[in-house]
Scaffold this motif. Structure first.
Motif, short mmCIF file in Angstrom:
data_model
loop_
_atom_site.label_atom_id
_atom_site.label_comp_id
_atom_site.label_asym_id
_atom_site.label_seq_id
_atom_site.Cartn_x
_atom_site.Cartn_y
_atom_site.Cartn_z
N GLY A 124 0.88 -1.16 0.00
CA GLY A 124 0.00 0.00 0.00
C GLY A 124 0.92 1.20 0.00
O GLY A 124 1.80 1.30 -0.83
N ASN A 125 0.74 2.06 0.93
CA ASN A 125 1.65 3.18 1.15
C ASN A 125 2.68 2.70 2.16
O ASN A 125 2.39 2.62 3.35
CB ASN A 125 0.85 4.37 1.68
CG ASN A 125 1.70 5.57 1.97
OD1 ASN A 125 2.85 5.44 2.37
ND2 ASN A 125 1.15 6.75 1.78
N PRO A 126 3.89 2.34 1.70
CA PRO A 126 4.86 1.73 2.62
C PRO A 126 5.24 2.63 3.79
O PRO A 126 5.50 2.16 4.88
CB PRO A 126 6.06 1.40 1.73
CG PRO A 126 5.87 2.19 0.49
CD PRO A 126 4.41 2.43 0.33
N THR A 127 5.27 3.95 3.56
CA THR A 127 5.61 4.87 4.64
C THR A 127 4.54 4.84 5.72
O THR A 127 4.84 4.76 6.92
CB THR A 127 5.78 6.30 4.10
OG1 THR A 127 6.83 6.31 3.14
CG2 THR A 127 6.10 7.27 5.22
N ALA A 128 3.28 4.89 5.31
CA ALA A 128 2.18 4.89 6.28
C ALA A 128 2.14 3.57 7.04
O ALA A 128 1.88 3.55 8.25
CB ALA A 128 0.85 5.15 5.58
N VAL A 129 2.38 2.46 6.35
CA VAL A 129 2.42 1.16 7.03
C VAL A 129 3.57 1.14 8.04
O VAL A 129 3.38 0.76 9.20
CB VAL A 129 2.58 0.00 6.03
CG1 VAL A 129 2.88 -1.31 6.75
CG2 VAL A 129 1.31 -0.15 5.18
N ALA A 130 4.75 1.57 7.61
CA ALA A 130 5.93 1.53 8.48
C ALA A 130 5.74 2.43 9.71
O ALA A 130 6.06 2.03 10.83
CB ALA A 130 7.18 1.95 7.71
N GLU A 147 -6.22 4.28 -0.06
CA GLU A 147 -5.92 5.51 -0.79
C GLU A 147 -7.19 6.33 -1.03
O GLU A 147 -7.20 7.26 -1.84
CB GLU A 147 -5.25 5.18 -2.13
CG GLU A 147 -3.89 4.50 -1.98
CD GLU A 147 -2.88 5.35 -1.20
OE1 GLU A 147 -2.96 6.59 -1.26
OE2 GLU A 147 -2.03 4.76 -0.52
N ALA A 148 -8.28 6.00 -0.31
CA ALA A 148 -9.54 6.73 -0.44
C ALA A 148 -9.32 8.21 -0.19
O ALA A 148 -8.57 8.60 0.70
CB ALA A 148 -10.56 6.17 0.54
N ARG A 149 -10.04 9.02 -0.98
CA ARG A 149 -9.94 10.47 -0.83
C ARG A 149 -11.28 11.10 -0.44
O ARG A 149 -11.38 12.32 -0.35
CB ARG A 149 -9.41 11.10 -2.12
CG ARG A 149 -7.98 10.70 -2.39
CD ARG A 149 -7.44 11.29 -3.68
NE ARG A 149 -6.06 10.88 -3.91
CZ ARG A 149 -5.00 11.54 -3.46
NH1 ARG A 149 -5.16 12.64 -2.76
NH2 ARG A 149 -3.79 11.10 -3.72
N ASP A 150 -12.29 10.27 -0.23
CA ASP A 150 -13.57 10.78 0.24
C ASP A 150 -14.20 9.73 1.15
O ASP A 150 -13.84 8.54 1.08
CB ASP A 150 -14.50 11.13 -0.93
CG ASP A 150 -14.77 9.96 -1.84
OD1 ASP A 150 -15.45 9.00 -1.39
OD2 ASP A 150 -14.33 9.99 -3.00
N LEU A 179 -6.98 -0.27 9.47
CA LEU A 179 -7.22 0.37 8.18
C LEU A 179 -6.78 1.83 8.29
O LEU A 179 -7.46 2.65 8.91
CB LEU A 179 -8.70 0.27 7.80
CG LEU A 179 -9.12 0.98 6.51
CD1 LEU A 179 -8.35 0.44 5.30
CD2 LEU A 179 -10.63 0.85 6.29
N VAL A 180 -5.64 2.12 7.71
CA VAL A 180 -5.04 3.45 7.77
C VAL A 180 -5.51 4.25 6.55
O VAL A 180 -5.49 3.73 5.44
CB VAL A 180 -3.50 3.34 7.79
CG1 VAL A 180 -2.85 4.70 7.96
CG2 VAL A 180 -3.04 2.37 8.88
#
Length: 198
Positions: A5-11, A45-48, A76-77
């Motif tokens: 997913g977003n590796p930074t957010a997961v980390a 990656e939802a934006r709404d 769920l980030v």
């Protein structure tokens, strides 16, 4: 379990889990689940809010369909949506209604974490709010049966909230800021397969 997913957010989320949630013992039940790699951390990656609700329902169904030995709980980030805490807090009613409509009452629970989390009756800068302050807005799905087992095995479960408040008051704002910075450093390290808090 940490899917792409977003590796930074997961980390950063897993570093916060290791340093704050487990490291400060804010949730005494989290250590064993983390050690057994039974936590799914996925970034939407939802934006709404509508897209986020769809992602949440997908994760609910996945958790229901997955054996507990493989996945006990889901984080769920969602870094791109509900970054305002008031909007996030309002969304929780919608999320709870979705779980109920999927027949999850008595099966799954929803816990909430946000960078600007604020308990009712506290000031925004009250350090005790940090017990629920995650790096990004996060919805946490938990199995009620697992909660019941954990509480039965932990005789002082009712005291966790009060203990956590004392922990954060003892840590103080400067200590909390230092811990957050350590989480960022942990997240920036190459993954070795070991928990940063170990």
């Amino acid at each position: 379990m940490s899917p792409p997913g977003n590796p930074t957010a997961v980390a950063e989320t897993l570093a916060w889990l290791d340093r704050a949630v487990i490291g400060l013992n804010l949730c005494p039940f989290a250590r064993a689940v983390r050690a057994k790699s039974q936590i799914r951390c996925v970034v939407s990656e939802a934006r709404d809010p509508e897209a986020l609700l769809g992602a949440l329902c997908d994760e609910v169904q996945l958790l229901l369909d997955t054996d507990v030995a493989q996945c006990e709980t889901t984080l769920l980030v969602h870094p791109q949506v509900l970054t305002d805490f008031t909007d996030y807090n309002d969304f929780l009613d919608v999320a709870e209604a979705a779980l109920e409509s999927m027949g999850c009452e008595g099966v799954l629970q929803l816990a909430s974490f946000h960078p600007d989390y604020q308990f009712a009756g506290t000031d925004a800068d009250d350090v005790t709010n940090a017990t629920n302050r995650s790096p990004y807005p996060t919805l946490h799905l938990l199995r009620e049966a697992s909660i019941d087992r954990a509480v039965a095995a932990f005789p002082d479960a009712a005291e966790i909230y009060d203990v956590n408040l004392r922990t954060m008051e003892s840590l103080g704002q400067s200590g909390w800021q230092d811990l957050r910075e350590q989480c960022r450093r942990d997240a920036a390290r190459p993954h070795t397969g070991a928990n940063p808090a170990d």
